[in-house]
Design an enzyme around this catalytic site. Sequence first.
Site, PDB file in Angstrom:
ATOM      1  N   GLU A   1       0.858  -1.187   0.000  1.00 15.78           N
ATOM      2  CA  GLU A   1       0.000   0.000   0.000  1.00 15.78           C
ATOM      3  C   GLU A   1       0.897   1.240   0.000  1.00 15.78           C
ATOM      4  OE1 GLU A   1      -3.851   2.127   2.110  1.00 15.78           O
ATOM      5  OE2 GLU A   1      -2.678   0.714   3.278  1.00 15.78           O
TER       6      GLU A   1
ATOM      7  N   ASN B 136     -12.362   6.821   1.119  1.00 11.34           N
ATOM      8  CA  ASN B 136     -11.324   7.233   2.068  1.00 11.34           C
ATOM      9  C   ASN B 136      -9.998   7.463   1.334  1.00 11.34           C
ATOM     10  OD1 ASN B 136     -12.908   4.810   3.985  1.00 11.34           O
ATOM     11  ND2 ASN B 136     -12.899   6.962   4.589  1.00 11.34           N
TER      12      ASN B 136
ATOM     13  N   ARG C 207     -19.335  18.271 -11.464  1.00 11.38           N
ATOM     14  CA  ARG C 207     -18.562  18.711 -12.625  1.00 11.38           C
ATOM     15  C   ARG C 207     -17.186  18.045 -12.690  1.00 11.38           C
ATOM     16  NH1 ARG C 207     -21.400  23.571 -11.635  1.00 11.38           N
ATOM     17  NH2 ARG C 207     -19.795  24.336 -10.206  1.00 11.38           N
TER      18      ARG C 207
ATOM     19  N   ASP D  14     -16.918  -0.588   8.765  1.00 12.51           N
ATOM     20  CA  ASP D  14     -16.903  -0.532  10.233  1.00 12.51           C
ATOM     21  C   ASP D  14     -17.863   0.520  10.788  1.00 12.51           C
ATOM     22  OD1 ASP D  14     -15.516   1.753   9.490  1.00 12.51           O
ATOM     23  OD2 ASP D  14     -13.768   1.362  10.764  1.00 12.51           O
TER      24      ASP D  14
ATOM     25  N   ASP E 293      -8.504  -3.229   6.499  1.00 12.90           N
ATOM     26  CA  ASP E 293      -7.473  -2.209   6.735  1.00 12.90           C
ATOM     27  C   ASP E 293      -7.079  -2.214   8.214  1.00 12.90           C
ATOM     28  OD1 ASP E 293      -5.657  -0.242   6.113  1.00 12.90           O
ATOM     29  OD2 ASP E 293      -7.117   1.388   5.995  1.00 12.90           O
TER      30      ASP E 293
ATOM     31  N   ALA F 213      -6.726   6.084  11.385  1.00 10.08           N
ATOM     32  CA  ALA F 213      -5.444   5.407  11.154  1.00 10.08           C
ATOM     33  C   ALA F 213      -5.696   3.912  10.975  1.00 10.08           C
ATOM     34  CB  ALA F 213      -4.488   5.654  12.326  1.00 10.08           C
TER      35      ALA F 213
END
Length: 388
Positions: A127, A217, A225, A246, A272, A307
């Site tokens: 990631e 996220n 537009r 979650d 995550d 986080a």
Amino acid sequence: MEQIIKAKYIVLENEVLEDHYLVIEDGKFKQTTDHIPENSQVIDYGDAYISAGLVDTHIHGYKNADVMDADAEAIQTIANGIVENGVTSWLPTTLTASVEQLDAACQVIGENADKITGAKIQGIFLEGPYFTEKYKGAQNKDYMSDPSIEQLLKWQELANGLVKKIAIAPERQGVKEFIKVAKENGIYVALGHSDATYHQAALAVQDGANIFVHTFNGMRGIHHREPGMVGAALNLKDVYAEVIADGFHVHPAAIELIVKSRGTDETALVTDCMRAGGMPDGRSTLGEFEVMVQDGMARLVSDGNLAGSILKMIDGVKNMVNWGIVSLPDALRMASLNPAKSVGIDDICGKIEAGYAADFIVVTPNAELVVTYIDGEMKYQKDEKQAK
């Protein structure tokens, strides 16, 4: 040796069987059948659902261990722990970090993946670090850069070919060639932590990217537009939208919008989850950042940004059902088959099919996890948390 498991429902790729038996032989699925010989020994779970084991393609840590610890014991801790959440396959997920730290994480996983027990390592998800500062989230902007093919190939070499997925921001320089090389090396490209326009995201998808990282996220929002990254995630053809279900990262109504746009077959549940998953509230860390975990949320101490999460995959399934967005069978597929398909591992996991490893779970009609099996062996049972 043959085992016969029964439940009210068996969730398959394209149908749900009622009052059938699941036959397992030598740790693999053999068949489903509505008839077995008399006097057969059957494990009967009553009115429950049998589903393929869950597949988490975006998870950083659990039980105070993190993939970025670059330590085989930490990887083993996560693999053991997430079995309690119904996960039987996963992609250990790294963070944006220094090249040296990412080297170490890839090497440790590459050298130890085949020795890890519990949930099976089916690849690595990088990631980052090729993201955009504006939507850095809980990633360290100091290590962000344009994509490097040379670095990617080195990580793949260190990982013994296990890198399966990498996330990038499509507005970075060199993305087209990077995606081409990644695909040539069996690596799926995801898009996230990005301020890309709809057009930039569409070009990356045209070049071969196929996943949007934790949709809504860490990405440019939707505007009538300039539909942005979110608009691309909802509207482009043949892509998968990850979602963290979650209740904190994305409002249930926005998740419903994802499902209405992508359908139940292109929405993929992920956690995550970071190292605070499965731990009591309090202080924790994500990479180099201090985190406070409270009331189900993990937030950076520095600025309050979310986080990662402490979500358990089975709870994501449960939430999707309780919010009235999808049926239980669809929610289970969103947490097993769809993530597996998104990174091309549905040929080995994510569904109940003859010849596949007998990795499966049993859940109640209320989506409570009853038991987790790996290779036909019970590895977790609710209220009997010692793996057998």
